[in-house]
Design an enzyme around this catalytic site. Structure first.
Site, PDB file in Angstrom:
ATOM      1  N   THR A   1       0.852  -1.188   0.000  1.00  0.00           N
ATOM      2  CA  THR A   1       0.000   0.000   0.000  1.00  0.00           C
ATOM      3  C   THR A   1       0.888   1.238   0.000  1.00  0.00           C
ATOM      4  OG1 THR A   1      -0.187  -0.187   2.425  1.00  0.00           O
ATOM      5  CG2 THR A   1      -1.975  -1.110   1.099  1.00  0.00           C
TER       6      THR A   1
ATOM      7  N   ASP B   1      -6.126  -1.556   7.559  1.00  0.00           N
ATOM      8  CA  ASP B   1      -7.040  -2.638   7.935  1.00  0.00           C
ATOM      9  C   ASP B   1      -8.250  -2.666   7.004  1.00  0.00           C
ATOM     10  OD1 ASP B   1      -5.263  -2.831  10.101  1.00  0.00           O
ATOM     11  OD2 ASP B   1      -6.494  -1.477  11.299  1.00  0.00           O
TER      12      ASP B   1
ATOM     13  N   ASN C   1       1.857   5.381   0.166  1.00  0.00           N
ATOM     14  CA  ASN C   1       1.524   6.611   0.874  1.00  0.00           C
ATOM     15  C   ASN C   1       0.640   7.481  -0.014  1.00  0.00           C
ATOM     16  OD1 ASN C   1       3.189   5.811   3.000  1.00  0.00           O
ATOM     17  ND2 ASN C   1       4.965   6.894   2.190  1.00  0.00           N
ATOM     18  N   GLY C   2      -0.427   7.997   0.558  1.00  0.00           N
ATOM     19  CA  GLY C   2      -1.350   8.813  -0.211  1.00  0.00           C
ATOM     20  C   GLY C   2      -2.408   8.025  -0.942  1.00  0.00           C
ATOM     21  N   GLY C   3      -2.399   6.703  -0.792  1.00  0.00           N
ATOM     22  CA  GLY C   3      -3.409   5.867  -1.440  1.00  0.00           C
ATOM     23  C   GLY C   3      -2.844   5.073  -2.603  1.00  0.00           C
ATOM     24  N   GLY C   4      -3.601   4.099  -3.056  1.00  0.00           N
ATOM     25  CA  GLY C   4      -3.142   3.227  -4.126  1.00  0.00           C
ATOM     26  C   GLY C   4      -2.292   2.088  -3.597  1.00  0.00           C
TER      27      GLY C   4
END
Length: 293
Positions: A199, A230, A201-204
């Protein structure tokens, strides 16, 4: 059970700050929250809310925090028959500054999990951060059985156990810190794994398996990232339960974490399958999530 989650159950005390304190510095904050947490419990609540028959193996204290934890898990229809009650509940103190967080944990009752053949009632077992002896017991029970395994090690990473799992989740920072390689693809190549999900940082996320899939973020502004990993794990495992391919599972994981970060608390934003479908449709992603039989 479809999925059984194994890991810590903590009571979270969270401070939302404009800046992190320095050494010997005292800060005041205008926003604090108290809630049930613990990675395994968070993932279990997400899965159960999405319609997956979910159980949990863990331990809480003989105190008000433990009672609250069991009541909340039961509210989400998580099976709590294998939640041990003993001693004092685990506590997590979390300092949150935007997308940055720091955490202090007190283990408490979490050290008293009971691992047995209850696990074989499921088709998938998911572990969050657990001590090595717990990990080895789970592997011994589930190996050579029709049970798939996933693991989100967080701060308790044992490289020699990676190949025992079908799916390993790790965030970008932990991957770089663990491997000493400051680039995702290079760091991932140093780990021998079946399917590694990183995963970002910042999404994706980036999924390393037979092929590499780089899943973009939904560009959601975060108010609290606690529990985002989670939620991601739950979305991905939900996709596995729907027999979707790993790229689609990654999209669901990113979607669930994106929903979560818009809410405070580790379990904030938990939604059902209709809420997840609505989020995907809003972002022009057509994915039919049929109700499980």
């Amino acid at each position: 059970m479809d999925v059984i989650c194994i890991g810590n159950l903590n009571f979270d005390i969270r401070f939302h700050l404009s800046e992190m304190p320095g050494a010997h510095q005292k800060l005041r904050c205008d926003n604090t929250t108290f809630s049930c947490g613990g990675s395994a419990g968070n993932t279990a609540c997400w899965l159960a809310s999405l319609g997956v028959r979910t159980g949990i193996v863990g331990a809480v204290g003989n105190d008000a925090f433990g009672k609250a934890q069991i009541e909340e898990l039961s509210h989400y229809n998580v099976d709590t028959t294998h939640v041990n009650q003993i001693g004092q509940s685990g506590i997590a103190v979390i300092l949150v500054e935007g997308e940055t967080k720091r955490m202090i944990k007190y283990t408490g009752a979490n050290k008293y999990k009971k691992i047995d053949e209850y696990l074989l009632k499921s088709s998938h077992v998911h572990l969050s951060s657990n001590e090595k002896d717990v990990m080895e017991k789970v592997i011994n029970i589930c190996q050579d059985r029709d049970v798939t395994l996933s693991w989100d090690p967080q701060e308790l990473f044992f490289e020699e156990l990676v190949t025992s799992f079908d799916y390993v989740f790790i965030n970008e920072d932990d991957l770089k810190r663990t491997t000493g390689v400051n680039e995702i693809e290079g760091a991932a190549k140093t780990l021998e794994s079946n399917t590694l999900i990183v995963t970002k940082n910042g999404g994706g996320c980036v999924i390393f398996g037979d092929t590499v899939h780089d899943i973009s973020s939904f560009n959601i502004e975060a108010v609290d990232t606690t529990g985002a990993g989670d939620a991601f794990d739950a979305g991905f495992i939900f996709g596995l339960q729907r027999k979707l391919d790993v790229e689609e599972c990654g999209i669901l994981g990113v979607a669930c974490s994106s929903i979560k970060v818009q809410h405070y608390n580790a379990r904030g934003g938990i939604c059902d399958i209709h809420g997840l479908e609505a989020f995907l449709q809003k972002h022009n992603i057509c994915m039919k999530l049929q109700k499980m039989e």
